[in-house]
Write an enzyme that holds these catalytic residues in place. Structure first.
Site, PDB file in Angstrom:
ATOM      1  N   GLY A  20       0.837  -1.204   0.000  1.00 14.33           N
ATOM      2  CA  GLY A  20       0.000   0.000   0.000  1.00 14.33           C
ATOM      3  C   GLY A  20       0.865   1.244   0.000  1.00 14.33           C
ATOM      4  N   ALA A  21       0.517   2.207  -0.857  1.00 20.76           N
ATOM      5  CA  ALA A  21       1.293   3.448  -0.962  1.00 20.76           C
ATOM      6  C   ALA A  21       0.394   4.660  -0.787  1.00 20.76           C
ATOM      7  CB  ALA A  21       2.034   3.504  -2.292  1.00 20.76           C
ATOM      8  N   GLY A  22      -0.567   4.556   0.134  1.00 18.91           N
ATOM      9  CA  GLY A  22      -1.299   5.739   0.568  1.00 18.91           C
ATOM     10  C   GLY A  22      -0.494   6.403   1.668  1.00 18.91           C
ATOM     11  N   ALA A  58      -0.211   6.050   4.980  1.00 16.57           N
ATOM     12  CA  ALA A  58       0.506   5.230   5.964  1.00 16.57           C
ATOM     13  C   ALA A  58       1.695   4.516   5.328  1.00 16.57           C
ATOM     14  CB  ALA A  58      -0.452   4.221   6.601  1.00 16.57           C
ATOM     15  N   PHE A  85     -13.183  21.667  13.660  1.00 20.11           N
ATOM     16  CA  PHE A  85     -13.703  20.426  13.097  1.00 20.11           C
ATOM     17  C   PHE A  85     -14.545  19.712  14.150  1.00 20.11           C
ATOM     18  CE2 PHE A  85     -13.095  17.496   9.528  1.00 20.11           C
ATOM     19  CZ  PHE A  85     -12.681  18.371   8.556  1.00 20.11           C
ATOM     20  N   ASP A 120      -8.018  -5.250   1.081  1.00 18.75           N
ATOM     21  CA  ASP A 120      -7.102  -6.342   0.718  1.00 18.75           C
ATOM     22  C   ASP A 120      -6.268  -6.811   1.914  1.00 18.75           C
ATOM     23  OD1 ASP A 120      -8.147  -5.965  -1.781  1.00 18.75           O
ATOM     24  OD2 ASP A 120      -6.431  -4.853  -2.560  1.00 18.75           O
ATOM     25  N   GLN A 124     -17.954   4.257  10.162  1.00 13.80           N
ATOM     26  CA  GLN A 124     -18.379   5.649  10.203  1.00 13.80           C
ATOM     27  C   GLN A 124     -19.174   6.009   8.956  1.00 13.80           C
ATOM     28  OE1 GLN A 124     -15.477   9.249  10.094  1.00 13.80           O
ATOM     29  NE2 GLN A 124     -16.456   9.170  12.090  1.00 13.80           N
ATOM     30  N   HIS A 184     -20.283   9.136   7.124  1.00 13.81           N
ATOM     31  CA  HIS A 184     -19.985  10.574   7.103  1.00 13.81           C
ATOM     32  C   HIS A 184     -21.281  11.324   6.850  1.00 13.81           C
ATOM     33  CE1 HIS A 184     -18.283  14.436   6.107  1.00 13.81           C
ATOM     34  NE2 HIS A 184     -17.081  13.999   6.439  1.00 13.81           N
ATOM     35  N   LEU A 212     -17.698  12.635  -1.243  1.00 12.03           N
ATOM     36  CA  LEU A 212     -17.527  13.303   0.049  1.00 12.03           C
ATOM     37  C   LEU A 212     -17.564  14.829  -0.046  1.00 12.03           C
ATOM     38  CD1 LEU A 212     -16.584  13.127   3.096  1.00 12.03           C
ATOM     39  CD2 LEU A 212     -14.263  13.252   2.211  1.00 12.03           C
ATOM     40  N   THR A 240     -16.444  17.658   2.645  1.00  7.45           N
ATOM     41  CA  THR A 240     -15.727  17.707   3.928  1.00  7.45           C
ATOM     42  C   THR A 240     -16.520  18.369   5.051  1.00  7.45           C
ATOM     43  OG1 THR A 240     -13.785  18.553   5.083  1.00  7.45           O
ATOM     44  CG2 THR A 240     -14.550  19.847   3.230  1.00  7.45           C
ATOM     45  N   ARG A 295     -14.680   7.673  14.954  1.00 11.65           N
ATOM     46  CA  ARG A 295     -13.495   8.493  14.713  1.00 11.65           C
ATOM     47  C   ARG A 295     -13.865   9.963  14.597  1.00 11.65           C
ATOM     48  NH1 ARG A 295     -11.292  10.778  10.261  1.00 11.65           N
ATOM     49  NH2 ARG A 295     -12.427   9.615   8.665  1.00 11.65           N
ATOM     50  N   SER A 341      -7.974  10.750  11.023  1.00 14.26           N
ATOM     51  CA  SER A 341      -7.530   9.657  10.143  1.00 14.26           C
ATOM     52  C   SER A 341      -6.199  10.020   9.495  1.00 14.26           C
ATOM     53  CB  SER A 341      -8.565   9.363   9.067  1.00 14.26           C
ATOM     54  OG  SER A 341      -8.824  10.519   8.311  1.00 14.26           O
TER      55      SER A 341
END
Lengths: 238, 597
Positions: free
Chosen positions: B16-18, B20, B121, B223, B242, B244, B254, B256, B400, B405
């Site tokens: 994964g390359a998001g 995190a 927020f 995955d 969650q 939204h 979405l 925000t 959350r 996040s």
């Protein structure tokens, strides 16, 4: 619910099965919940699971689903189905100028190579302070219209200069990114960045045809950024 | 060993390359360890790119703030299901991680004195819940995009080795339970490779595509969770999803919470600002679960808008147009594109939409995957780490807070990377040998798909799963629907085990990829439904009809019986539980109380 049948002509090529590319005629019924071209393509794939295309966010920020739509580059997820007139097939082809991997999927190696060639990262050799580096709101505003690029490649693959010299000309996306760092008051490598572009091809193949501006799905203006880099080169020379 | 599989050796493999994955990769690449980052899509196409409103950190750039207040808000937001050691760790690390991003070049908006711009927020308050505070560090409404690109760029500088458009298939785990890497498919060629590694870090993101209506990208198919579950690792707190409050009605895209942070207001068909009734103090900036339930209640009681009275309105027409175009330009664009409205002049139709998975692969705050064992309920799985939405540290508990996040993926991406670096320094030079059956799970799945006759359609089966989840495990949950939902989802699971594809090409076979993704989605869907059916209380995002608000159980929460984490195991489809960590690292426990905003 009102429904509508859409006709498509789609570029198909599977190197594992086809001797050469062909255009597939296929139609699909969409309803009022299908707003975008991508919605119709997902339905097409449910009919024919071999149709290959990239897609992810479906809201125009990830840059996956760039295609050539009726002769013009754009994102499938931001193209309204209502923009297509009745009775005329919608022609979908892969982005021009890059090798086709399969169907609507192109090999983007050359595109990203050019992006990487401009050193797309902030260079600041001062020891990092404990808090943020300060930047005035006005200086930050200089980055608007530059940092929002999604690397979809609509621009570079609509640029004749990039078609002729994809290995030598950085292309609009890469040059926009180059100027994004030049314009950042926190970056200290302007001279090196200009050196890196001072070449008959890398920057100066841009002939301000402005196809890039015309197709950018984010409304960005690479030609203007390229012009600003050229100005800085001139200023530096005199 | 199977001759079809090419084995490659690395010190570490990140899947994964998001946000995190990229944050962990910076840690490993800059430490000089040979690291492979596998990703289904080019890194900047990962779904972190779609995050809008900001990342939480108590920088205090516009008004006084403190990490302890942030911690209090996060524990309260989690409805006390979050582990207080991990929450303290995250809130204390927030400033450092956000400042690092700024140093990487992230184009944050700025205050007049040149510092990082912060906006209010939902659920973020000053002085232990008193009044909203400006804690969300933002780059207009494109914070995720700005962050993901800045982190990718830092990885380009660090020369990280990416395997772009590679899909991880299954974990390699030996008889002692140690994780030794993953099997993966190169999408362009269909070749199967094994990435043999001393450290395996999962950063595979969420799985919101189990629901029919979701803000999530197509690629968010759980995955990592599917791979972990098949390898015998339990999934924690999967009943907590969650919704939204503000997905564009119909499209699911979405909008925000930053819109409400900048002054946007939710209105019902009578034009009433109904949040005043549900959350008199925080109003439109109450926690997401609270706002979503209020919206659904308004709709259910006939005060929805539109011809079918099935949405409410998000109104920003009273804000100065300059504010909208400066702070919320992307929202303006989304409203035009997906709702067909000019938000400067008309309100935006919105509905609660599946958005984020609070649960995931159980980890400690070092990013190490932990499972119950003989010695403790949190025994480390050697060689295995997880961070970001796929992991459950657990900082979000039952609900959350917005902007936590992006903070989660920064703090725990970094911490997983750091822990892996420390472990690698101590590890022997040679890789532990792969077991004889290392590739079996992956190859069996592929062979089954290749040879399936008269298979179920991937598209139809996925739709059946999504509709089942939407109907049986939504914003409000009902005992009868949950019980029925378990049966229905197990039926869908049987279809998933016999999906078939017509496309047999080796080259970029997206039909095969979607079928493999559905294998992962269904594990998440079953885990969600089974865990939700079993939890007989209301807490955070999990609210059921048979656990109402009573004096004995305020908000329907039952701490005597249910102040515990669920653990779902694929084998036997069974549940186990473990206790919540109520003791923080240095401060006093934030004591249980009724949650109100």
């Amino acid at each position: 619910m009102t429904t509508r049948t859409l006709q498509f002509k789609i570029y198909r090529y599977d190197p594992d099965a086809d001797r050469k590319p062909y255009m597939q005629d296929i139609e699909v019924e969409v309803d009022s919940t299908d707003r975008k071209l991508l919605d119709a393509m997902v339905k097409l794939k449910a009919r024919d699971d071999s149709l290959a295309f990239r897609r992810s966010c479906r809201e125009g920020v990830c840059g996956s689903d760039a295609l050539n739509i009726n002769g013009r580059n754009g994102l499938a997820c931001l193209t309204d189905l209502s923009s297509f007139p009745d009775g005329k097939p919608i022609v979908l082809r892969p982005l021009p100028g890059l090798p086709v991997v399969r169907d609507l999927i192109v090999d983007m190696t050359q595109f990203f190579k050019q992006y990487h060639s401009i050193k797309p990262y902030l260079v600041n050799n001062d020891p990092p302070p404990e808090r943020e580096r300060l930047q005035s709101p006005e200086d930050r505003e200089e980055l608007n219209g530059l940092y929002e690029c999604i690397l979809c490649a609509c621009c570079s693959t609509s640029c004749p200069s990039f078609w002729w010299n994809p290995d030598k000309f950085v292309g609009p996306a890469g040059l926009l990114a180059a100027y994004r760092f030049i314009a950042d008051t926190r970056d200290q490598a302007t001279n090196e960045r200009l050196d890196n572009l001072e070449d008959p091809y890398r920057l100066f193949r841009c002939h301000t045809i402005m196809n890039c501006v015309d197709v950018c799905p984010k409304g960005l203006n690479p030609t203007q950024a390229i012009g600003k880099i050229k100005d800085l080169m001139v200023k530096r020379a005199i | 060993m199977n001759p079809k599989v090419v084995v490659r050796k690395f010190d570490a493999v990140i899947v994964g390359a998001g946000g995190a994955g990229l944050r962990a990769a910076i840690q490993l690449s800059e430490s000089g360890f040979k690291t492979a980052v596998l990703t289904k899509v080019f890194p900047t196409r990962s779904h972190t790119v779609a995050a809008q409103g900001g990342v939480a950190a108590s920088l205090g750039n516009s008004e006084e703030d403190h990490w302890h207040w942030h911690m209090y808000d996060t524990v309260k937001g989690s409805d006390w299901l979050g582990d207080q050691d991990a929450i303290e760790f995250m809130c204390r690390k927030a400033n450092e991680c956000v400042i690092e991003l700024e140093h990487y070049g992230m184009p944050f908006d700025r205050t007049d004195n040149g510092r990082i711009y912060q906006r209010p927020f939902g659920g973020h308050m000053s002085n232990f819940g008193e009044k909203p505070v400006r804690r969300s560090c933002a780059a207009a409404d494109r914070t995720g995009h700005a962050m993901l690109h800045a982190m990718y760029q830092r990885n380009v500088k660090a020369n990280t080795q990416f395997f772009v458009e590679w899909m991880a298939l299954d974990l390699i785990r030996d008889a002692e339970g140690e994780v030794l890497g993953v099997t993966a498919m190169e999408m362009e060629t269909g070749e199967i490779h094994a990435f043999h590694a001393k450290a395996t870090i999962f950063a595979t993101g969420g799985s919101g595509r189990i629901y029919y209506s979701s803000t999530n990208a197509f690629i968010n198919t759980g995955d990592g969770l599917g791979m972990a579950a098949r390898a015998g690792i339990p999934l924690e707190d999967m009943e907590f999803w969650q919704f939204h409050p503000t997905g564009v009605a119909g499209a699911g895209v979405l909008i925000t919470e930053g819109v409400r942070g900048e002054g946007g207001i939710l209105r019902n068909s009578q034009g009433e600002r109904f949040m005043e009734r549900y959350a008199p103090n925080a109003k439109d900036l109450a926690s997401r679960d609270v706002v979503s339930r209020a919206m659904v209640t308004e709709i259910n009681e006939g005060r929805g808008c539109g011809p079918n009275k099935d949405y409410v309105l998000l109104d920003i027409t009273h804000l100065p147009p300059e504010t909208i175009m400066k702070r919320l330009p992307g929202i303006h664009e989304i409203a035009v594109q997906f709702a067909g409205v000019d938000a400067l002049k008309e309100p935006i139709p919105v509905v609660p939409t599946c958005h984020y998975q609070m649960g995931g692969i159980p980890t400690n705050f070092h990013g190490q995957v932990v499972v119950p064992g003989k010695r403790s309920q949190n025994e480390i799985v050697p060689g295995f780490y997880a961070a970001g939405e796929c992991a459950c540290a657990s900082v979000h508990g039952a609900n959350r807070l917005g902007t936590n996040s992006l903070l989660d993926l920064l703090v725990f991406g970094k911490s997983a990377g750091e822990t892996a670096v420390e472990e690698l320094k101590r590890s022997p030079k040679a890789h532990k040998e792969l077991p004889a059956d290392a590739f079996e799970r992956a190859l069996e799945r592929l062979d089954r798909l290749e040879t399936q006759k008269d298979g179920a359609s991937v598209h139809e089966t996925r739709l059946a799963m999504q509709r089942t989840m939407q109907k049986h495990a939504g914003v409000f949950r009902f005992n009868g629907l949950l019980k029925e939902g378990v049966e229905r989802i197990l039926e869908v699971q049987r279809d998933v085990q016999r999906t078939g594809i017509k496309d047999k090409s080796k080259v970029f076979n997206t039909a095969r990829i979607e079928a493999l993704e559905l294998d992962n989605l269904i594990e998440v869907a079953v885990a969600t439904m089974v865990s939700a059916e079993a939890r007989k209380e209301s807490r955070g995002a999990h609210v059921r009809d048979d656990a109402p608000d009573t004096p004995e159980h305020p908000n329907g929460r039952d701490d005597n019986n249910w102040l515990k984490h669920s653990l779902w195991y694929k084998e036997g489809n069974r549940l186990d539980y473990k206790s919540v960590t109520l003791r923080p690292l240095t401060v006093e426990t934030i004591a249980l109380k009724k949650r109100a905003y």
